[in-house]
Design a protein around this motif. Structure first.
Motif, mmCIF file in Angstrom:
data_model
loop_
_atom_site.group_PDB
_atom_site.id
_atom_site.type_symbol
_atom_site.label_atom_id
_atom_site.label_comp_id
_atom_site.label_asym_id
_atom_site.label_seq_id
_atom_site.Cartn_x
_atom_site.Cartn_y
_atom_site.Cartn_z
ATOM 1 N N ILE A 23 0.837 -1.202 0.000
ATOM 2 C CA ILE A 23 0.000 0.000 0.000
ATOM 3 C C ILE A 23 0.873 1.253 0.000
ATOM 4 O O ILE A 23 0.553 2.251 -0.650
ATOM 5 C CB ILE A 23 -0.967 -0.001 1.196
ATOM 6 C CG1 ILE A 23 -1.950 -1.175 1.098
ATOM 7 C CG2 ILE A 23 -1.731 1.326 1.287
ATOM 8 C CD1 ILE A 23 -2.912 -1.122 -0.061
ATOM 9 N N PHE A 24 2.011 1.214 0.711
ATOM 10 C CA PHE A 24 2.902 2.377 0.748
ATOM 11 C C PHE A 24 3.367 2.775 -0.657
ATOM 12 O O PHE A 24 3.414 3.957 -0.985
ATOM 13 C CB PHE A 24 4.124 2.097 1.641
ATOM 14 C CG PHE A 24 5.168 3.171 1.537
ATOM 15 C CD1 PHE A 24 5.018 4.363 2.234
ATOM 16 C CD2 PHE A 24 6.286 3.010 0.736
ATOM 17 C CE1 PHE A 24 5.965 5.370 2.127
ATOM 18 C CE2 PHE A 24 7.237 4.007 0.615
ATOM 19 C CZ PHE A 24 7.072 5.192 1.318
ATOM 20 N N VAL A 25 3.708 1.794 -1.469
ATOM 21 C CA VAL A 25 4.177 2.103 -2.830
ATOM 22 C C VAL A 25 3.099 2.861 -3.603
ATOM 23 O O VAL A 25 3.384 3.851 -4.276
ATOM 24 C CB VAL A 25 4.606 0.814 -3.572
ATOM 25 C CG1 VAL A 25 4.818 1.069 -5.053
ATOM 26 C CG2 VAL A 25 5.862 0.246 -2.932
ATOM 27 N N TRP A 26 1.851 2.423 -3.482
ATOM 28 C CA TRP A 26 0.754 3.117 -4.165
ATOM 29 C C TRP A 26 0.541 4.506 -3.581
ATOM 30 O O TRP A 26 0.271 5.466 -4.313
ATOM 31 C CB TRP A 26 -0.529 2.288 -4.083
ATOM 32 C CG TRP A 26 -0.452 1.066 -4.943
ATOM 33 C CD1 TRP A 26 -0.134 -0.195 -4.544
ATOM 34 C CD2 TRP A 26 -0.647 0.996 -6.348
ATOM 35 N NE1 TRP A 26 -0.132 -1.040 -5.620
ATOM 36 C CE2 TRP A 26 -0.453 -0.333 -6.745
ATOM 37 C CE3 TRP A 26 -0.983 1.940 -7.314
ATOM 38 C CZ2 TRP A 26 -0.574 -0.753 -8.060
ATOM 39 C CZ3 TRP A 26 -1.110 1.517 -8.623
ATOM 40 C CH2 TRP A 26 -0.906 0.179 -8.990
ATOM 41 N N ALA A 27 0.640 4.638 -2.258
ATOM 42 C CA ALA A 27 0.445 5.939 -1.618
ATOM 43 C C ALA A 27 1.568 6.900 -1.990
ATOM 44 O O ALA A 27 1.321 8.068 -2.306
ATOM 45 C CB ALA A 27 0.364 5.766 -0.104
ATOM 46 N N ALA A 28 2.796 6.426 -1.963
ATOM 47 C CA ALA A 28 3.932 7.285 -2.309
ATOM 48 C C ALA A 28 3.861 7.722 -3.766
ATOM 49 O O ALA A 28 4.271 8.841 -4.101
ATOM 50 C CB ALA A 28 5.249 6.556 -2.027
ATOM 51 N N ASN A 29 3.325 6.863 -4.620
ATOM 52 C CA ASN A 29 3.187 7.229 -6.029
ATOM 53 C C ASN A 29 2.250 8.427 -6.205
ATOM 54 O O ASN A 29 2.400 9.199 -7.139
ATOM 55 C CB ASN A 29 2.702 6.030 -6.844
ATOM 56 C CG ASN A 29 2.918 6.230 -8.317
ATOM 57 O OD1 ASN A 29 4.004 6.597 -8.746
ATOM 58 N ND2 ASN A 29 1.880 6.006 -9.091
ATOM 59 N N VAL A 32 4.546 11.286 -5.923
ATOM 60 C CA VAL A 32 5.475 11.368 -7.053
ATOM 61 C C VAL A 32 4.758 11.836 -8.322
ATOM 62 O O VAL A 32 5.273 12.681 -9.057
ATOM 63 C CB VAL A 32 6.169 10.005 -7.286
ATOM 64 C CG1 VAL A 32 7.035 10.033 -8.526
ATOM 65 C CG2 VAL A 32 6.989 9.612 -6.060
ATOM 66 N N VAL A 33 3.568 11.279 -8.596
ATOM 67 C CA VAL A 33 2.820 11.607 -9.810
ATOM 68 C C VAL A 33 1.360 11.916 -9.430
ATOM 69 O O VAL A 33 0.453 11.131 -9.724
ATOM 70 C CB VAL A 33 2.868 10.453 -10.836
ATOM 71 C CG1 VAL A 33 2.300 10.905 -12.184
ATOM 72 C CG2 VAL A 33 4.259 9.909 -11.012
ATOM 73 N N LEU A 51 -4.678 19.057 -6.155
ATOM 74 C CA LEU A 51 -3.377 18.488 -5.777
ATOM 75 C C LEU A 51 -3.282 18.371 -4.265
ATOM 76 O O LEU A 51 -2.761 17.379 -3.742
ATOM 77 C CB LEU A 51 -2.242 19.356 -6.314
ATOM 78 C CG LEU A 51 -1.971 19.234 -7.808
ATOM 79 C CD1 LEU A 51 -0.884 20.213 -8.232
ATOM 80 C CD2 LEU A 51 -1.579 17.816 -8.175
ATOM 81 N N PHE A 52 -3.785 19.366 -3.539
ATOM 82 C CA PHE A 52 -3.773 19.302 -2.075
ATOM 83 C C PHE A 52 -4.517 18.063 -1.582
ATOM 84 O O PHE A 52 -4.042 17.379 -0.672
ATOM 85 C CB PHE A 52 -4.396 20.569 -1.467
ATOM 86 C CG PHE A 52 -4.527 20.476 0.017
ATOM 87 C CD1 PHE A 52 -3.421 20.677 0.846
ATOM 88 C CD2 PHE A 52 -5.743 20.153 0.607
ATOM 89 C CE1 PHE A 52 -3.533 20.571 2.218
ATOM 90 C CE2 PHE A 52 -5.869 20.038 1.975
ATOM 91 C CZ PHE A 52 -4.755 20.252 2.785
ATOM 92 N N GLN A 53 -5.667 17.761 -2.168
ATOM 93 C CA GLN A 53 -6.432 16.588 -1.750
ATOM 94 C C GLN A 53 -5.673 15.294 -2.039
ATOM 95 O O GLN A 53 -5.687 14.367 -1.218
ATOM 96 C CB GLN A 53 -7.803 16.571 -2.440
ATOM 97 C CG GLN A 53 -8.733 17.652 -1.935
ATOM 98 C CD GLN A 53 -9.981 17.770 -2.773
ATOM 99 O OE1 GLN A 53 -9.913 17.784 -4.011
ATOM 100 N NE2 GLN A 53 -11.137 17.843 -2.118
ATOM 101 N N VAL A 54 -5.018 15.231 -3.178
ATOM 102 C CA VAL A 54 -4.224 14.041 -3.508
ATOM 103 C C VAL A 54 -3.105 13.878 -2.489
ATOM 104 O O VAL A 54 -2.880 12.783 -1.959
ATOM 105 C CB VAL A 54 -3.662 14.118 -4.943
ATOM 106 C CG1 VAL A 54 -2.701 12.954 -5.215
ATOM 107 C CG2 VAL A 54 -4.781 14.123 -5.966
ATOM 108 N N TYR A 55 -2.394 14.972 -2.179
ATOM 109 C CA TYR A 55 -1.310 14.904 -1.190
ATOM 110 C C TYR A 55 -1.840 14.546 0.195
ATOM 111 O O TYR A 55 -1.206 13.782 0.930
ATOM 112 C CB TYR A 55 -0.547 16.230 -1.132
ATOM 113 C CG TYR A 55 0.291 16.514 -2.364
ATOM 114 C CD1 TYR A 55 1.076 15.534 -2.948
ATOM 115 C CD2 TYR A 55 0.286 17.778 -2.933
ATOM 116 C CE1 TYR A 55 1.840 15.798 -4.070
ATOM 117 C CE2 TYR A 55 1.055 18.056 -4.060
ATOM 118 C CZ TYR A 55 1.823 17.054 -4.622
ATOM 119 O OH TYR A 55 2.588 17.317 -5.728
ATOM 120 N N ALA A 56 -2.991 15.072 0.571
ATOM 121 C CA ALA A 56 -3.568 14.768 1.885
ATOM 122 C C ALA A 56 -3.947 13.296 1.991
ATOM 123 O O ALA A 56 -3.663 12.639 3.000
ATOM 124 C CB ALA A 56 -4.782 15.659 2.149
#
Length: 153
Positions: A23-29, A32-33, A51-56
């Motif tokens: 799950i971390f790999v998907w969250a970190a992506n 990244v993108v 973008l803020f919502q995606v980062y949150a």
């Protein structure tokens, strides 16, 4: 702790770390993108996200992964990973009914990730069901040594 307890704890430690990493790999992506996830939300869910919502969302997911990796607040963190992944699985049902479908060139199985998703979902359910056997976690240590802190389980 018996030898069987140690084996169970070791197996769940390996499972917990693997699932948290998955799950971390998907969250970190998402960090990244982030535009990729804006497009997914728009095309799959019909919603616009900033973008803020995606980062949150990525930040919350990464926090849950960290909690799960060390086995802290186990029911919350393991359950959170399970719910997140279940949401993903429910959005991709069509591939489960045709796991051997190939791309237009006939060279690549296009639905194999959905099949992998089911195996991951099964492992997450097993992790939650076996939470009391997860001895090599901070929550397990609290449960064994500090019974008054049951909310950490």
């Amino acid at each position: 702790m018996t030898a069987q307890d140690r084996l169970d704890g070791a197996a769940l430690l390996i499972m917990r770390l693997g699932l948290a990493w998955f799950i971390f790999v998907w969250a970190a992506n998402k960090i990244v993108v982030p535009t990729q996830y804006q497009n997914l939300a728009r095309n799959f869910d019909g919603v616009e996200v900033s973008l803020f919502q995606v980062y949150a969302i990525a930040g919350v997911q990464i926090l849950l992964c960290a909690l799960a990796a060390v086995g802290l607040m186990r029911l919350f963190s393991y359950g959170g990973l399970l719910i997140m992944h279940f949401f993903t699985v429910t959005r991709r049902w069509e591939g489960f009914f045709d796991p051997f479908a190939l791309n237009e060139a006939g060279t690549f199985p296009v639905n194999r990730n959905q099949v992998i998703d089911l195996a991951i979902l099964a492992a997450m359910i097993a992790l939650v069901l076996m939470i009391r056997r997860d001895h090599f976690s901070i929550g397990g240590w609290f449960h064994r040594h500090l019974r008054e802190f049951k909310w950490w389980m």
